[in-house]
Every structure is written in structure tokens, then in C-alpha cells.
Design an enzyme around this catalytic site. Structure first.
Site, PDB file in Angstrom:
ATOM      1  N   ASP A 146       0.835  -1.196   0.000  1.00 37.48           N
ATOM      2  CA  ASP A 146       0.000   0.000   0.000  1.00 37.48           C
ATOM      3  C   ASP A 146       0.873   1.251   0.000  1.00 37.48           C
ATOM      4  O   ASP A 146       0.545   2.256   0.627  1.00 37.48           O
ATOM      5  CB  ASP A 146      -0.911  -0.010   1.242  1.00 37.48           C
ATOM      6  CG  ASP A 146      -2.028   1.014   1.144  1.00 37.48           C
ATOM      7  OD1 ASP A 146      -2.375   1.408   0.030  1.00 37.48           O
ATOM      8  OD2 ASP A 146      -2.548   1.414   2.202  1.00 37.48           O
ATOM      9  N   CYS A 200     -20.119 -13.220  -5.258  1.00 38.26           N
ATOM     10  CA  CYS A 200     -21.017 -12.297  -4.558  1.00 38.26           C
ATOM     11  C   CYS A 200     -22.476 -12.570  -4.914  1.00 38.26           C
ATOM     12  O   CYS A 200     -23.367 -12.259  -4.120  1.00 38.26           O
ATOM     13  CB  CYS A 200     -20.672 -10.846  -4.903  1.00 38.26           C
ATOM     14  SG  CYS A 200     -19.239 -10.205  -4.020  1.00 38.26           S
ATOM     15  N   CYS A 226     -16.576   8.187   1.566  1.00 41.10           N
ATOM     16  CA  CYS A 226     -16.201   7.045   2.396  1.00 41.10           C
ATOM     17  C   CYS A 226     -15.656   7.514   3.742  1.00 41.10           C
ATOM     18  O   CYS A 226     -14.793   8.396   3.807  1.00 41.10           O
ATOM     19  CB  CYS A 226     -15.162   6.202   1.655  1.00 41.10           C
ATOM     20  SG  CYS A 226     -14.555   4.789   2.590  1.00 41.10           S
ATOM     21  N   CYS A 253     -13.671   2.711   8.848  1.00 37.14           N
ATOM     22  CA  CYS A 253     -15.026   2.165   8.930  1.00 37.14           C
ATOM     23  C   CYS A 253     -14.996   0.734   8.410  1.00 37.14           C
ATOM     24  O   CYS A 253     -14.380   0.458   7.376  1.00 37.14           O
ATOM     25  CB  CYS A 253     -15.981   3.016   8.093  1.00 37.14           C
ATOM     26  SG  CYS A 253     -17.688   2.416   8.052  1.00 37.14           S
TER      27      CYS A 253
END
Length: 365
Positions: A146, A200, A226, A253
Site C-alpha cells: 500500500d 457475490c 467514504c 469504517c
């Protein structure tokens, strides 16, 4: 370096075994052709959905072209590492949801309650690279966690580590989504792994669960809405319209993950690095708001939270305190905590404190 195909296959198998010894749940190998993802990336950037994350736009198509990022790259060894704290009970999703309903609680994303994952994964990937070098001699590589313009979910999907969920995160049938990703870009022409299918189905739980409506459609995220972006990436004031929707979430979150059916299979971390520190799984807003900058730096040394700095930490908690007042929490300790910060040197902190105090006044009127 030129190795016979049989040797490359054996090396790939060995690398995967080493990865598990180093604490990774799984390693797979991806081809670097991501041309199919370029159009979607550019459209997302053109729409401004990246918000203030200018670094994402600055690199443009380089994010979809690993060989331009690190010349000579032929393959990407992509790895996942589980981070759900080892002490998490089987009812962890229910517990997390319950804390969101208690206004005075300070809810911090699960991944951020332990040690900074950047440091953990980068060190382990470097150890992996060292093992490979000891086995075959010097080779070209770069380690990322990242930390570079790499489309890590796309690469992980291409390598079969999982599939992209409708919330845009990677999902795995055996582990849900509670894991980190890391990459080792290499010039070794290792055999690639095959992708897997999407599982999904017709589920839209993550979309409906997003408090701010940031998931604007299946596989489409507007980062500007977000809560993870608002509490971590955003450097300035949090938009007024979004503050009440943040509730008591002060760093990140997890809502789209806690409602995901696949996360009933989430695996516990095997490394102690992700154990909860400083009681961040049961912290209260008032207590955290009282931390001085020195205490913030000391308590959160080695934590990813420290990256946002004390000013944004106070900004986020002020919003949580305002929402707690609006929700009917006992006002005296909250107002006392806010009053103590009214004269803070940061204009941004002062503005959020005044907004929070106003939440009490609005409820009283």
C-alpha cells in the site's frame, strides 16, 4: 537470470511455502498485464472519486503498468495476511455492530488497533526476497505494501487470491476480506496462477450498509463519501452534510465488511503484531479526546493511526462527540471535554468543536 521451466515451477512452490512460514495466509503469482483495468481506473479518476488523494492521479496509467513502475518486472508475487485480532470471538461482527449503537464509544477500524501493517508486511516480504536471493542468487525485485501506485486488488484478483467484492475490496471464500495485501514485483518469469470466479451473486449487503452512500453501485466507490477517506485521507474539514452520518467512527469504517456474509469465515491473525493495543477495541470518545499531542504520539507509536497526526485525531473525535450529544448521550462529560478544546491552536479543531457543541444546542431546541 534464466532458469528452466521446471526449476521455476519448483521455485514458485517453495516461495509459497516460505510465505506461510513468514506469517502470510497465502501467496500467488500474477501476470503484469492489467490493460483491461486501465479504462476503469481513468474513468474513476476523471470523475474525481479519488478526492484529495492526488497521488493516485499523479501516476496515471502507471498504476496499471507494473513494468513502468519497476523496469524489468515480469511477475508480481501477491500476498495476503490475516489481521482479525487473535482474541476476536466468533461473535465479533455482532460486537462491532453493537458498539456503533453506543454513542460514547470510539469505534476504530479493526485493522488499525494493532501495529502498523505497512511495517509488518514490508519486513516479511523483504525476508521473503532475501530467502529467494539466498536460494538462486541476486534477482530484481521491489517490495510494496500500500505504498506505491500498484493496483493491488486487481493483481490479487488476477492471481486468484480472491475476487473483487461489490464494495471494491478483495474477497476470499476461506477468509472473507479481513486481510492485508502486499506485493513483490520481480523479474523472475515464474508460472502464473489462475483467477477464480466471483461469488457475490445477487448480494448487495455492503452497498446498503454504507453509512454515507459511498458505494454508489456494485464495484463503484466514491472515496469522497467514504468514512475511511474522511477520517484518514482528508486533510481539511469534514463536509458538514457527512458529519452526522459518521456517528462514532473516529478512524476508518468496517461496516461494509462486517455485514458481508463471507466474513463469517474471516481468519484470525497468526502474528501478535495485530493484537489490540491501548484498549482501542473498547475506548471511549471522551478519554481519547483528552490525549495531549505527546500522549497521542506515545500511545500510538508503531500504529497506523499516528500517520494522521494529533490535529486530525481531535477533528475526528470532535465529530463523534457531537454525534453522541445529538444521540442523547450524557452531556456533561462530553461538553466539558469539548469546552477544554475550544481554545485549541488549530482553527480546524476549533471549528469541529464548535460544531459538536452546536449538536447539543440543536437537540435542546
Amino acid at each position: 537470470m534464466t532458469l528452466p521451466a521446471t526449476d521455476l515451477l519448483a521455485l514458485a512452490t517453495t516461495i509459497k511455502a516460505w510465505g506461510q512460514e513468514l506469517g502470510f495466509a497465502e501467496l500467488r503469482i500474477a501476470d503484469i498485464d492489467l490493460q483491461h483495468a486501465e479504462a476503469g481506473l481513468l474513468a474513476w479518476l476523471e470523475a474525481g472519486h479519488h478526492g484529495e488523494m492526488d497521488y493516485m492521479a499523479a501516476h496515471g496509467t502507471k498504476r496499471a503498468r507494473p513494468a513502468e513502475l519497476v523496469p524489468g518486472t515480469l511477475r508480481v508475487i501477491t500476498a495476503r495476511m490475516d489481521y482479525l485480532p487473535a482474541a476476536s470471538g466468533s461473535d465479533w461482527r455482532e460486537r462491532e455492530a453493537a458498539r456503533l449503537a453506543v454513542p460514547g464509544e470510539a469505534v476504530i477500524s479493526l485493522y488499525a488497533r494493532g501495529r502498523d501493517y505497512h511495517k509488518v508486511l514490508r519486513a516479511r516480504l523483504q525476508q521473503l526476497a532475501t530467502r529467494i536471493s539466498n536460494e538462486i542468487g541476486p534477482f530484481g525485485y521491489r517490495v510494496f505494501t500500500d505504498s506505491a501506485p500498484v493496483m493491488e486488488v486487481e493483481l490479487a484478483t488476477q492471481a486468484g487470491l480472491g475476487w473483487r467484492g461489490k464494495h471494491t475490496l478483495l474477497l476470499n471464500r476461506e477468509a472473507g476480506s479481513m486481510f492485508f495485501l502486499g506485493e513483490l514485483l520481480t523479474d523472475l518469469p515464474l508460472p502464473v496462477d489462475a483467477p477464480i470466479s466471483d461469488h457475490c451473486g445477487s448480494c448487495h449487503a455492503c452497498i446498503g450498509a454504507c453509512p454515507t452512500g459511498a458505494i454508489i453501485g456494485p464495484y463503484r466507490l466514491d472515496a469522497r463519501r467514504c468514512i475511511s477517506y474522511l477520517t484518514i485521507e482528508l486533510k481539511g474539514s469534514i463536509p458538514l452534510a457527512l458529519r452526522p452520518l459518521i456517528g462514532n467512527r473516529v478512524y476508518g469504517c468496517d461496516d461494509c465488511q462486517t455485514v458481508c456474509p463471507w466474513n463469517k469465515y474471516a481468519q484470525r491473525a497468526v502474528l501478535p503484531d495485530f493484537d489490540v493495543r491501548n484498549g482501542l477495541d473498547q475506548a471511549e470518545l471522551v478519554s481519547l479526546f483528552a490525549w495531549s499531542e505527546e500522549e497521542f504520539d506515545r500511545y500510538l507509536a508503531g500504529s497506523p493511526i499516528r500517520r494522521i497526526g494529533h490535529e486530525r485525531w481531535l477533528r475526528n473525535i470532535a465529530v463523534g462527540l457531537g454525534n453522541a450529544l445529538a444521540a442523547g448521550a450524557l452531556p456533561e462529560p462530553i461538553l466539558a471535554a469539548l469546552q477544554a478544546r475550544r481554545g485549541h491552536e488549530s482553527e480546524m479543531v476549533r471549528e469541529h468543536v464548535e460544531w459538536a457543541i452546536g449538536c447539543r444546542l440543536a437537540r435542546s431546541s
